[in-house]
Design a protein around this motif. Structure first.
Motif: not given
Length: 419
Positions: A181-184, A207-212, A379-381
């Protein structure tokens, strides 16, 4: 966060506007056409979505400033991308049900709209915003990371891809999920947010739910670097100091009523702008902590073309940092999502889940040419019912015993299993 304390509250970096023409230094032979109307009429749900996002933005700003500054009116900088937080939570909301879903919808401003209506509004907004100005970059990206061998719920994964363009990635460890996620996020923000997840991941992360979001815009009327000079900046507390201040004359919108002064500076074809509001009789943090949609709307409606002889003077600045938004979101009305009683039946197939954190990394750079801004929201689940893992991956003590009598037969310490 940067230590530069801004004397203005930047409360609307990205605003849809209809604007006039203008040119910048060195651009006398180049004129960008003005956008005078959206390319299509927004649907009722989309209009509600814009209002919901703006209401959520101001509520999140108030909650964040109040928590960070408290009653002291601290001069700490605050930077948020409400649209990034909204997209990340909107994606997550597809896994929610019952009270958890209702709290999230109310907090995000969606009321009782159906899941399909909300998802469609997010999808269409993500398609519309990048299309409005060819000279301004808007990038919105989403993704989901799940810990294998667990799997995302089939319906959730379908909606994530269909409406948010969010692929589901499966990785074997929480650390590998964090690293990915950090690289993305670094790639999606062109390096502006190089690392949003800095702490050790929770052992039961599922699960990690991510927006950039990335924004890069050039001022419609640029500041001439030759006119940037050191001027005195007076913070809310502490001694005044000298700082590079940009200056230009005319071609901007302004508002003043004795309590606040405000300007709107346009980017590109005028689709996007920066609104700056400086309260006259109170600290900017205190003002931001009470700014609501009514007053914000009143300021926007009051903006008029400034006198062509008027100057706008603005510091060249950079603000960046990372925030944990869980306490703010709980205070705003969605506490259940962060408890073991959270209802996320459509998130992780066959497992109960709760939200553990909402991490928000942001950066903003403002100079004579324009502005660059970026955000990553994660968002970390975690799995509520996941059994603990007992991994002896560090030195350990052991015993061999006869269980009925309790007799210890062997005892030892393993510091290096290779010996």
């Amino acid at each position: 966060m940067s230590r530069l304390s801004l004397g203005v509250a930047v409360v609307g970096t990205l605003l849809l506007t209809a604007c006039g023409e203008g040119t910048g230094p060195g651009d006398s032979n180049t004129r960008v056409d003005s956008l005078t109307a959206l390319p299509r009429t927004l649907s009722a749900v989309e209009l509600e979505g814009v209002q919901a996002n703006n209401g959520f933005a101001l509520s999140l700003l108030r909650s964040t400033v109040t928590r960070i500054s408290g009653d002291s009116g601290s001069a700490k900088n605050v930077l948020l991308s409400p649209i990034s937080v909204s997209f990340a939570l909107g994606l997550t909301m597809n896994g929610a049900a019952n009270t958890t879903l209702a709290e999230m919808q109310q907090t995000l401003g969606w009321g009782s709209r159906s899941r399909t209506e909300i998802n469609t509004a997010y999808r269409d907004l993500a398609a519309l915003l990048p299309s409005l100005d060819n000279s301004t970059t808007i990038r919105i990206a989403n993704g989901v990371w799940v810990l294998s061998p667990m799997r995302a719920d089939t319906g959730f994964a379908r909606d994530a891809q269909t409406y948010f363009g969010a692929p589901v990635h499966s990785l074997p460890t929480p650390r590998s999920m964090y690293d990915s996620v950090n690289a993305w996020g670094k790639r999606q923000t062109d390096g502006m947010v190089p690392r949003v997840l800095e702490d050790a991941p929770p052992p039961n992360l599922a699960m990690l739910l991510v927006n950039a979001v990335l924004f890069s815009g050039t001022w419609r009327d640029r500041f001439d670097p030759a006119k940037t000079t050191p001027r005195t900046f007076t913070p809310t507390s502490g001694a005044a100091f000298s700082h590079p201040m940009m200056q230009r004359t005319g071609n901007f919108l302004a508002f003043g009523n004795g309590k606040v002064s405000a300007v709107e500076l346009l980017y590109g074809n005028g689709a996007y702008s920066m609104v700056l509001i400086a309260p006259q009789n109170e600290p900017a943090s205190q003002y931001a902590a009470r700014l609501d949609t009514a007053e914000y709307g009143s300021i926007l409606r009051g903006l008029r073309a400034a006198d062509n002889r008027s100057d706008v003077i603005l510091p060249r600045f950079t603000v960046r940092g990372t925030l944990e938004l869980k306490p703010m979101l709980e205070a705003m009305g969605m506490p259940r999502a962060f408890t073991p009683t959270a209802e996320f039946p459509r998130l992780i197939g066959g497992e109960g889940a709760q939200l553990e954190f909402v991490r928000h990394g942001v950066a903003l750079e403002v100079d004579e040419r324009g502005s660059r801004a970026a955000a990553v929201t994660v968002v970390g689940a975690t799995v509520v019912s996941m059994p603990p893992v007992y991994a002896f991956t560090r030195p350990f003590v052991f015993f061999i015993r006869e269980r009925l009598s309790g007799t210890i037969l062997f005892a030892g310490v393993v510091n290096d299993p290779r010996q």
